[in-house]
Write an enzyme that holds these catalytic residues in place. Structure first.
Site, short mmCIF file in Angstrom:
data_model
loop_
_atom_site.label_atom_id
_atom_site.label_comp_id
_atom_site.label_asym_id
_atom_site.label_seq_id
_atom_site.Cartn_x
_atom_site.Cartn_y
_atom_site.Cartn_z
N CYS A 55 0.84 -1.20 0.00
CA CYS A 55 0.00 0.00 0.00
C CYS A 55 0.87 1.25 0.00
O CYS A 55 1.91 1.29 0.64
CB CYS A 55 -0.90 0.02 1.23
SG CYS A 55 -2.28 -1.12 1.12
N HIS A 56 0.39 2.27 -0.70
CA HIS A 56 1.08 3.55 -0.73
C HIS A 56 0.77 4.35 0.53
O HIS A 56 -0.36 4.32 1.00
CB HIS A 56 0.62 4.38 -1.94
CG HIS A 56 1.01 3.80 -3.25
ND1 HIS A 56 0.28 2.80 -3.86
CD2 HIS A 56 2.05 4.08 -4.07
CE1 HIS A 56 0.86 2.48 -5.00
NE2 HIS A 56 1.93 3.23 -5.16
N MET A 70 -8.27 0.00 1.00
CA MET A 70 -7.53 -0.72 2.03
C MET A 70 -7.55 0.03 3.35
O MET A 70 -7.61 -0.59 4.42
CB MET A 70 -6.09 -1.00 1.58
CG MET A 70 -6.00 -1.96 0.41
SD MET A 70 -6.89 -3.52 0.66
CE MET A 70 -6.07 -4.16 2.10
N ASP A 120 -10.77 -7.20 21.81
CA ASP A 120 -9.73 -7.16 22.85
C ASP A 120 -10.26 -6.60 24.16
O ASP A 120 -9.93 -7.10 25.23
CB ASP A 120 -8.55 -6.31 22.36
CG ASP A 120 -7.48 -6.19 23.43
OD1 ASP A 120 -6.96 -7.23 23.89
OD2 ASP A 120 -7.17 -5.05 23.84
#
Length: 161
Positions: free
Chosen positions: A79-80, A116, A131
Site C-alpha cells: 500500500c502507498h 484498504m 480485545d
C-alpha cells in the site's frame, strides 16, 4: 467471452511490487467499509453501559480505527502512504446482532484509492472491541468486513449489491 484479469501488484515475472501511480491524475477518492462484532447480549450491555474493565469500548475502538487507517501502508506491504483528508469511524451498538456494527469512511485527493484504509479501519476497530471485552466473552465473532462503496479514480464507482 472471458475477460483477461491482470493483478496490478505483480510484475511480468510474477514478483510482487508496488504499483507505479506516478502517471495517474490526482482525483477525489472515497471508500466506505463495514463490519460487525457479534457477542452475547450481556456483553453488549456491558459495552453500552461503559462498564467494561478496560474502559470506553466504543470510543477506544473508534480511535483505533482512525489510527489504523492512517497507518495502513505500514501494515499492508504494497500500500502507498497517503495523505488522507478524512477518516470517520462509527462504532454503534446493535441489539439485533447482538453486538457492535462498525463503519469507516475514508477520503483522499490522490493517485490511488483508499479501499484498504477503510477496510483496515473497520478491521482494527472490530479487533479493538474484541480485545476490550474478551475477558467476559471469548466467543465473539468478527463478521462481514467488506467494502460497500468506492468512488473516484479510473475505475469509477463501485457499490456492493
Amino acid at each position: 467471452m472471458a475477460q483477461s484479469i491482470t493483478l496490478t501488484h505483480l510484475d511480468a515475472s510474477g514478483t510482487a511490487n508496488m504499483v507505479d501511480v506516478s502517471a495517474k491524475p490526482a482525483t477525489e477518492r472515497t471508500a466506505v467499509a463495514v463490519g460487525a462484532v457479534v457477542m452475547k447480549p450481556e456483553t453488549l450491555a456491558l459495552v453500552r453501559a461503559g462498564d467494561a474493565k478496560k474502559g470506553d469500548v466504543l470510543g477506544t475502538a473508534r480511535l483505533a480505527g482512525i489510527m489504523a487507517a492512517k497507518r495502513t501502508h505500514e501494515l499492508i506491504p504494497l500500500c502507498h502512504p497517503l495523505l488522507l483528508t478524512k477518516v470517520a469511524v462509527d462504532v454503534t451498538p446493535d441489539d439485533a446482532l447482538p453486538g457492535v456494527r462498525v463503519s469507516a469512511t475514508v477520503k483522499v485527493s490522490g493517485q490511488t484509492g483508499v479501499e484498504m484504509e477503510a477496510l483496515t479501519a473497520v478491521s482494527v476497530a472490530c479487533l479493538t472491541v474484541y480485545d476490550m471485552v474478551k475477558a467476559v466473552d471469548r466467543g465473539m465473532r468478527i463478521e462481514a468486513v467488506h467494502l460497500v462503496e468506492k468512488t473516484g479514480g479510473a475505475s469509477g464507482t463501485y457499490r456492493a449489491e
